[in-house]
Design a protein around this motif. Structure first.
Motif, PDB file in Angstrom:
ATOM      1  N   TRP A  99       0.864  -0.990   0.009  1.00  0.00           N
ATOM      2  CA  TRP A  99       0.141   0.352  -0.331  1.00  0.00           C
ATOM      3  C   TRP A  99       1.082   1.396  -0.094  1.00  0.00           C
ATOM      4  N   LYS A 100       0.530   2.499  -0.589  1.00  0.00           N
ATOM      5  CA  LYS A 100       1.687   3.585  -0.956  1.00  0.00           C
ATOM      6  C   LYS A 100       1.429   4.025   0.031  1.00  0.00           C
ATOM      7  N   ASP A 101       2.376   5.296   0.382  1.00  0.00           N
ATOM      8  CA  ASP A 101       2.025   6.589   1.931  1.00  0.00           C
ATOM      9  C   ASP A 101       1.501   6.850   1.552  1.00  0.00           C
ATOM     10  N   ASP A 102       0.210   6.823   0.983  1.00  0.00           N
ATOM     11  CA  ASP A 102      -0.694   7.797   1.071  1.00  0.00           C
ATOM     12  C   ASP A 102      -1.649   7.265   2.357  1.00  0.00           C
ATOM     13  N   ILE A 103      -1.673   6.163   1.192  1.00  0.00           N
ATOM     14  CA  ILE A 103      -2.943   5.263   2.151  1.00  0.00           C
ATOM     15  C   ILE A 103      -2.347   5.651   3.603  1.00  0.00           C
ATOM     16  N   ILE A 104      -0.870   3.894   3.768  1.00  0.00           N
ATOM     17  CA  ILE A 104      -1.095   4.832   5.189  1.00  0.00           C
ATOM     18  C   ILE A 104      -1.098   5.367   6.162  1.00  0.00           C
ATOM     19  N   LYS A 105      -0.731   7.291   5.960  1.00  0.00           N
ATOM     20  CA  LYS A 105      -0.885   7.857   6.330  1.00  0.00           C
ATOM     21  C   LYS A 105      -1.886   8.352   6.884  1.00  0.00           C
ATOM     22  N   GLN A 106      -2.932   8.533   5.827  1.00  0.00           N
ATOM     23  CA  GLN A 106      -4.273   8.490   5.753  1.00  0.00           C
ATOM     24  C   GLN A 106      -4.887   7.471   7.078  1.00  0.00           C
ATOM     25  N   VAL A 107      -4.833   6.745   6.856  1.00  0.00           N
ATOM     26  CA  VAL A 107      -4.265   5.538   8.080  1.00  0.00           C
ATOM     27  C   VAL A 107      -4.331   6.508   9.501  1.00  0.00           C
ATOM     28  N   ARG A 108      -3.085   6.887   9.940  1.00  0.00           N
ATOM     29  CA  ARG A 108      -2.167   7.454  10.694  1.00  0.00           C
ATOM     30  C   ARG A 108      -3.087   8.123  11.333  1.00  0.00           C
ATOM     31  N   LYS A 109      -3.851   9.318   9.936  1.00  0.00           N
ATOM     32  CA  LYS A 109      -4.725  10.178  10.347  1.00  0.00           C
ATOM     33  C   LYS A 109      -5.717  10.233  10.918  1.00  0.00           C
ATOM     34  N   GLU A 110      -6.699   9.292  10.579  1.00  0.00           N
ATOM     35  CA  GLU A 110      -8.545   9.315  10.556  1.00  0.00           C
ATOM     36  C   GLU A 110      -8.059   7.712  11.827  1.00  0.00           C
ATOM     37  N   GLY A 111      -6.688   6.860  12.398  1.00  0.00           N
ATOM     38  CA  GLY A 111      -7.292   5.921  12.823  1.00  0.00           C
ATOM     39  C   GLY A 111      -7.714   4.159  11.934  1.00  0.00           C
ATOM     40  N   GLN A 112      -9.056   5.025  11.213  1.00  0.00           N
ATOM     41  CA  GLN A 112      -8.822   3.183  10.682  1.00  0.00           C
ATOM     42  C   GLN A 112      -9.845   3.986   9.093  1.00  0.00           C
ATOM     43  N   GLU A 114     -11.471   1.913   5.709  1.00  0.00           N
ATOM     44  CA  GLU A 114     -12.188   1.413   4.363  1.00  0.00           C
ATOM     45  C   GLU A 114     -12.593   1.199   3.236  1.00  0.00           C
ATOM     46  N   TYR A 115     -11.875   0.787   2.545  1.00  0.00           N
ATOM     47  CA  TYR A 115     -12.576   1.269   0.832  1.00  0.00           C
ATOM     48  C   TYR A 115     -12.760  -0.465   0.204  1.00  0.00           C
ATOM     49  N   GLU A 116     -12.927  -0.034  -1.121  1.00  0.00           N
ATOM     50  CA  GLU A 116     -12.522  -1.193  -1.477  1.00  0.00           C
ATOM     51  C   GLU A 116     -11.657  -0.671  -3.019  1.00  0.00           C
ATOM     52  N   GLU A 117     -10.917  -1.367  -3.423  1.00  0.00           N
ATOM     53  CA  GLU A 117      -9.930  -1.675  -4.902  1.00  0.00           C
ATOM     54  C   GLU A 117     -10.274  -2.844  -5.458  1.00  0.00           C
ATOM     55  N   GLY A 118     -10.968  -2.348  -6.887  1.00  0.00           N
ATOM     56  CA  GLY A 118     -11.306  -3.207  -7.513  1.00  0.00           C
ATOM     57  C   GLY A 118     -12.558  -4.074  -7.364  1.00  0.00           C
ATOM     58  N   LYS A 119     -12.202  -6.160  -7.284  1.00  0.00           N
ATOM     59  CA  LYS A 119     -12.594  -6.949  -6.041  1.00  0.00           C
ATOM     60  C   LYS A 119     -12.357  -7.140  -4.995  1.00  0.00           C
ATOM     61  N   ARG A 120     -11.320  -6.114  -4.927  1.00  0.00           N
ATOM     62  CA  ARG A 120     -10.152  -6.905  -3.497  1.00  0.00           C
ATOM     63  C   ARG A 120     -11.040  -5.464  -2.227  1.00  0.00           C
ATOM     64  N   GLN A 121     -11.398  -5.999  -1.046  1.00  0.00           N
ATOM     65  CA  GLN A 121     -12.091  -5.188   0.326  1.00  0.00           C
ATOM     66  C   GLN A 121     -10.885  -4.716   0.799  1.00  0.00           C
ATOM     67  N   VAL A 122     -10.435  -4.006   1.304  1.00  0.00           N
ATOM     68  CA  VAL A 122      -9.261  -3.571   1.619  1.00  0.00           C
ATOM     69  C   VAL A 122      -9.825  -2.909   3.550  1.00  0.00           C
ATOM     70  N   LEU A 123      -8.712  -3.208   4.458  1.00  0.00           N
ATOM     71  CA  LEU A 123      -9.055  -2.530   5.999  1.00  0.00           C
ATOM     72  C   LEU A 123      -7.848  -2.243   6.447  1.00  0.00           C
ATOM     73  N   GLY A 124      -7.914  -0.829   6.875  1.00  0.00           N
ATOM     74  CA  GLY A 124      -6.347   0.089   7.674  1.00  0.00           C
ATOM     75  C   GLY A 124      -6.671   0.060   8.761  1.00  0.00           C
ATOM     76  N   LYS A 125      -6.147  -0.142  10.367  1.00  0.00           N
ATOM     77  CA  LYS A 125      -6.255   0.244  11.116  1.00  0.00           C
ATOM     78  C   LYS A 125      -4.950   0.575  11.446  1.00  0.00           C
ATOM     79  N   TYR A 126      -5.028   1.646  12.774  1.00  0.00           N
ATOM     80  CA  TYR A 126      -3.659   2.859  13.417  1.00  0.00           C
ATOM     81  C   TYR A 126      -3.511   1.530  14.594  1.00  0.00           C
ATOM     82  N   TYR A 127      -2.462   0.865  15.276  1.00  0.00           N
ATOM     83  CA  TYR A 127      -1.917   0.864  16.676  1.00  0.00           C
ATOM     84  C   TYR A 127      -1.335   1.599  17.763  1.00  0.00           C
ATOM     85  N   LYS A 128      -0.877   2.123  18.400  1.00  0.00           N
ATOM     86  CA  LYS A 128       0.129   2.440  19.320  1.00  0.00           C
ATOM     87  C   LYS A 128       0.310   1.932  20.260  1.00  0.00           C
TER      88      LYS A 128
END
Length: 454
Positions: A99-112, A114-128
């Motif tokens: 995943w690109k840095d922009d996506i990772i930075k967005q997870v850090r910013k929003e905390g979580q 969720e989106y779809e990438e083609g047929k693939r479903q993606v979920l990202g979470k931020y942990y301390k």
């Protein structure tokens, strides 16, 4: 289009619309549930990764995979990545998915996210964590989602078609049974012709709109029957009553013109012609009055009126016309509540009816007083008009209320035989009753009764 078909179509459209709304709701609920369920599965994998990797400090990729396979069902094309503060993946990707840095930075910013990438479903979470801050990304492809939604759509479509067809036939059955009483009414209506207006539609036991329709139609038939009878009666009476004096006048004139006559003979002919002409005038007046009353009878509207006020007006009218002491009005059982004096009637027509009865009483009383007595009972009021004439024979009691009927012993009394007929029709219109009481020797009493409105 018949009402039965229209009702069944309306029923089918409304029911199918409600069914379609329900099916769409079920489909949307299933679609949302499937998406949320798959997201929850991805969330479970992220939780496992966070527990094992972050809390156990270090864990190899193989160990993470073994734990996931042991405790969680593997998702199609499942990918899990753990990124450190430098956005570097903790595991090497064998499938080349990053995943690109922009996506990772967005997870850090929003905390979580969720989106779809083609047929693939993606979920990202931020942990301390005490070792640093991490981002865990998980994704997979829900290959069964399309099959499930398509299958559900097909089942819903088949169910909708089958149920809509069943609803249409159910609507046909419902409309048929609902309109069956109306079809019976229509069948009876077809039997009514101008020659049998006495027929009436049989009312059903239910107090519904159909019963109201039958009642109104029967009332219409009654008015039509009355109008036809009045028309036939007027034509037959007019032709009979006008022909007699005209024939007499023509006969007298022909005899007078046959040869020279003396002055006395001409005077006798003129007096005879004058008498017949006056009788003809009275007949024409009676016919016009009869026609007017019959016309009002078919259109008259009933309204509440106080019967005592009507009697006082009649007394004042006849006192002026005949003089003091010749009209005696008396009251018995006078109610305390003035509302009990109210009846349903047509005041102008009732004036005509009572005036005809009182006038008839004066004709046969030979100048003697006429009595008018008012009497009140629990549900009715009764007005009795009494004269001191020669009386009415029992055989004439019913006939005197027919148009142009006159008893044998009344030939010397002026009249056309229309007054009592008009009076009886008006009283009948006002839902009243009239009958004559007489011993056939001395005096007659006309008893008129009305039901109280209270």
């Amino acid at each position: 289009m018949k009402i039965k078909t229209r009702l069944s179509l309306y029923f089918t459209l409304i029911s199918c619309g409600a069914l379609l709304f329900v099916l769409l709701g079920v489909y949307i609920a299933f679609y949302t549930f499937s998406k949320d369920d798959f997201t929850n599965r991805l969330s479970d994998r992220i939780k496992v990764a966070s527990k094992l990797y972050l809390e156990a400090d270090e864990i190899s990729k193989d160990s993470l995979v073994q734990v996931q396979q042991q405790y969680l069902e593997k998702l199609p094309d499942e990918v899990i990545r753990v990124y450190d503060e430098s956005n570097r993946s903790a595991f090497n990707a064998t499938n080349g998915i990053y995943w690109k840095d922009d996506i990772i930075k967005q997870v850090r910013k929003e905390g979580q996210i969720e989106y779809e990438e083609g047929k693939r479903q993606v979920l990202g979470k931020y942990y301390k964590d005490n070792q640093g801050n991490f981002v865990i990304m998980a994704s997979a492809i829900d290959r069964n989602f399309s099959n499930r939604t398509i299958r559900l759509g097909k089942i819903a479509a088949v169910f909708f078609v089958i149920f809509s067809t069943a609803l249409f036939f159910a609507g046909q059955w419902l409309a048929k049974n609902t309109l069956q009483p109306i079809q019976k009414v229509v069948g009876q209506m077809r039997q009514v012709q101008s020659s049998n207006l006495h027929l009436r539609i049989q009312s059903n036991k239910n107090k519904d709109e159909i019963a109201e329709l039958i009642s109104n139609f029967n009332s219409l038939l009654e008015r039509l029957q009355n109008a036809f009878e009045l028309q036939q009666s007027f034509v037959s009476n007019a032709s009979h009553e006008l022909r007699t004096p005209l024939t007499s006048i023509l006969g007298e004139v022909d005899v007078a013109l046959d040869k020279q006559r003396t002055v006395e003979e001409y005077e006798r002919v003129l007096r005879s012609v004058s008498t017949d002409a006056m009788h003809l005038q009275d007949t024409i007046t009676s016919l016009m009055e009869l026609a007017q009353v019959d016309f009002n009878y078919t259109q008259a509207l009933l309204s509440p009126l106080r019967i005592d006020e009507l009697l006082w007006e009649l007394q004042e009218h006849w006192l002026i016309k005949k003089g003091q002491g010749l009209v005696n009005v008396s009251f018995s059982n006078f109610p305390e509540d003035e509302n009990e004096l109210i009846i349903q009637g047509n005041k102008p027509l009732l004036h005509i009816a009572f005036n005809n009865i009182i006038d008839n009483a004066f004709k046969y009383s030979a100048g003697a007083p006429v009595g008018i007595r008012f009497d009140s009972s629990h549900n009715h009021v009764r007005i009795t008009v009494t004269d001191t004439g020669p009386g009415i024979k029992p055989s004439d009691s019913e006939l005197i209320f027919k148009s142009f009927y006159r008893a044998d012993h009344t030939s010397e009394v002026p009249g056309t035989g229309v007054g009592l007929y008009i009076a009886s029709k008006i009283i009948q219109l006002c839902n009243g009753t009239i009958q004559v009481v007489s011993d056939g020797v001395l005096g007659s009493s006309f008893v008129i009764g009305f039901a109280k409105t209270v």
